[in-house]
Enzyme design. Structure first.
Site, short mmCIF file in Angstrom:
data_model
loop_
_atom_site.label_atom_id
_atom_site.label_comp_id
_atom_site.label_asym_id
_atom_site.label_seq_id
_atom_site.Cartn_x
_atom_site.Cartn_y
_atom_site.Cartn_z
N ARG A 209 -4.33 11.92 3.82
CA ARG A 209 -4.44 12.27 4.96
C ARG A 209 -5.24 13.33 5.21
O ARG A 209 -5.35 14.32 4.57
CB ARG A 209 -2.87 12.56 5.94
CG ARG A 209 -2.25 13.46 5.26
CD ARG A 209 -0.87 13.40 5.98
NE ARG A 209 0.12 14.54 5.34
CZ ARG A 209 1.07 14.28 4.49
NH1 ARG A 209 1.06 13.12 3.91
NH2 ARG A 209 1.61 15.32 3.76
N HIS B 206 5.51 4.67 -2.99
CA HIS B 206 4.84 5.16 -1.82
C HIS B 206 3.58 5.89 -2.13
O HIS B 206 3.34 6.53 -3.33
CB HIS B 206 5.93 5.97 -1.18
CG HIS B 206 5.20 7.14 -0.17
ND1 HIS B 206 4.68 8.55 -1.00
CD2 HIS B 206 4.68 7.06 0.86
CE1 HIS B 206 4.24 9.02 0.23
NE2 HIS B 206 4.23 8.32 1.20
N HIS C 50 2.96 9.14 -14.91
CA HIS C 50 2.66 10.67 -15.10
C HIS C 50 1.46 11.01 -15.66
O HIS C 50 0.81 12.03 -15.31
CB HIS C 50 3.98 11.39 -15.36
CG HIS C 50 4.93 11.79 -14.40
ND1 HIS C 50 4.66 12.84 -13.28
CD2 HIS C 50 5.89 11.05 -14.14
CE1 HIS C 50 5.66 12.72 -12.81
NE2 HIS C 50 6.38 11.90 -13.03
N SER D 263 -1.36 5.27 4.70
CA SER D 263 0.01 5.34 3.80
C SER D 263 0.69 4.09 3.85
O SER D 263 0.38 3.09 4.62
CB SER D 263 0.99 5.97 5.13
OG SER D 263 2.07 6.05 4.50
N ASN E 215 0.31 8.28 0.14
CA ASN E 215 -0.39 8.69 1.47
C ASN E 215 -1.43 9.74 1.16
O ASN E 215 -1.32 10.63 0.44
CB ASN E 215 0.88 9.24 2.29
CG ASN E 215 0.30 10.02 3.60
OD1 ASN E 215 -0.14 11.31 3.41
ND2 ASN E 215 0.26 9.31 4.63
N ARG F 191 2.84 4.62 17.11
CA ARG F 191 3.28 3.46 17.32
C ARG F 191 4.73 3.29 16.58
O ARG F 191 4.46 3.40 15.17
CB ARG F 191 2.32 2.24 16.87
CG ARG F 191 2.86 0.86 17.28
CD ARG F 191 1.78 -0.30 16.97
NE ARG F 191 2.04 -1.41 17.27
CZ ARG F 191 2.44 -2.54 16.15
NH1 ARG F 191 2.43 -1.98 14.88
NH2 ARG F 191 2.77 -3.64 16.44
#
Length: 304
Positions: free
Chosen positions: A111, A107, A146, A93, A109, A261
């Protein structure tokens, strides 16, 4: 086929390294500080943070690989039957907060989750995406962003870009403000329908496309002149970023609920921010243009 967790972790580790190396080179003024950490409940990760660079005021790229005995509520919203299941989660991330108000915040991310419960087959899924949050937007930058997003999705099906672009618009939406966080991008979650190999390929495609989407925009705008007015507006709009991450973001909620964390979870927040009571931009100003033309879902590539 059974998911290859080792291959996913290897890819994510390499992705973090490639992004931090490329961004250090682009910044040209600061380096990432690497901070390894362990999670008491199982697993850990490495947070890499750059501060006070020439391009970025602050940027963080985090790798996490955690496991535990019970999925937190944020991870079971769409799958309530998995409440209490053992889990393993891994991801990269990042959030970049630039110095120049004419360079957008961004941003990304990607996962992977796998959950196991006695008497049930393991359940796994991928998720993530990337989005762009300009303060003083340029239409050509939004089109570039885009276009890269659409090209990333094209090999996976003719409707994938439209589906995940729409999901991004809906996910990164501040309901209490009635506005999108920025100009969107791609977002998906609970992705397993294509089978492991294709889903993993799509995760890699998104991760690999990020730098091609963002760095050309940052390079075009990093030397644009700015002053106190633009800085104050940048800090004000950063407040929306804080609001979204703390109120709505599932990744933030998962990290806090799973005992992650705190410093690493909240490294996405900007280093400086301001709020002002009942502020509205003056009509006809560049600040007003952001609200009227950009903070709403649009078919950017179709002209709508």
């Amino acid at each position: 086929m059974q998911p290859d967790k080792a291959a996913v972790l290897e890819y994510l580790t390499g992705l973090q390294a490639r992004i931090t190396s490329s961004v250090e080179a682009a910044d040209g003024g600061a380096r990432f500080r690497a901070d390894a950490w362990q999670r008491p409940g199982g697993g850990g990760g490495e947070s890499r943070v750059l501060r006070d660079g020439r391009l970025l005021e602050q940027g963080g790229v985090g790798l996490s690989h955690v496991m535990g005995e019970g999925l937190p509520p944020s991870a079971t919203q769409a799958r309530p039957e998995l409440a209490g299941a053992r889990f393993e989660a891994m991801g990269v991330s990042l959030v970049f907060h630039p110095q120049n108000p004419y360079v957008p915040t961004t941003h990304m991310n990607v996962r992977f989750f796998i959950a196991e419960k006695d008497g049930h087959e393991p359940v796994w899924w991928f998720g993530g995406g990337f989005d762009l949050t300009p303060y003083y937007p340029f239409h050509e930058d939004v089109l570039h962003w885009h276009t890269v997003s659409r090209e990333t999705c094209a090999p996976f099906g003719p409707d994938v870009y439209a589906r995940y672009k729409d999901w991004c618009d809906r996910y990164f939406y501040l309901k209490h403000r009635g506005e999108t966080r920025g100009v969107g991008g791609l977002f998906c979650d609970d992705l397993s329908e294509w089978g492991f190999e294709k889903c993993f390929a799509f995760q890699r495609a998104m991760g690999d496309a990020f730098l091609a989407a963002y760095l050309p925009i940052a390079e075009r705008r990093r030397d644009h002149p700015w002053g106190e007015r633009e800085r104050n507006f940048q800090l004000y709009r950063r407040g929306r970023y804080v609001e979204f991450n703390l109120v709505f973001d599932r990744g933030t909620h998962f990290g806090l609920q799973s005992g992650g964390r705190t410093e690493s979870i909240l490294m996405s927040l900007p280093p400086l921010v301001r709020w002002e009571y009942d502020w509205h931009p003056e009509p006809g100003t560049p600040e007003a243009l952001l609200y009227s033309d950009y903070l709403r879902p649009r078919d950017w590539l179709g002209g709508g």
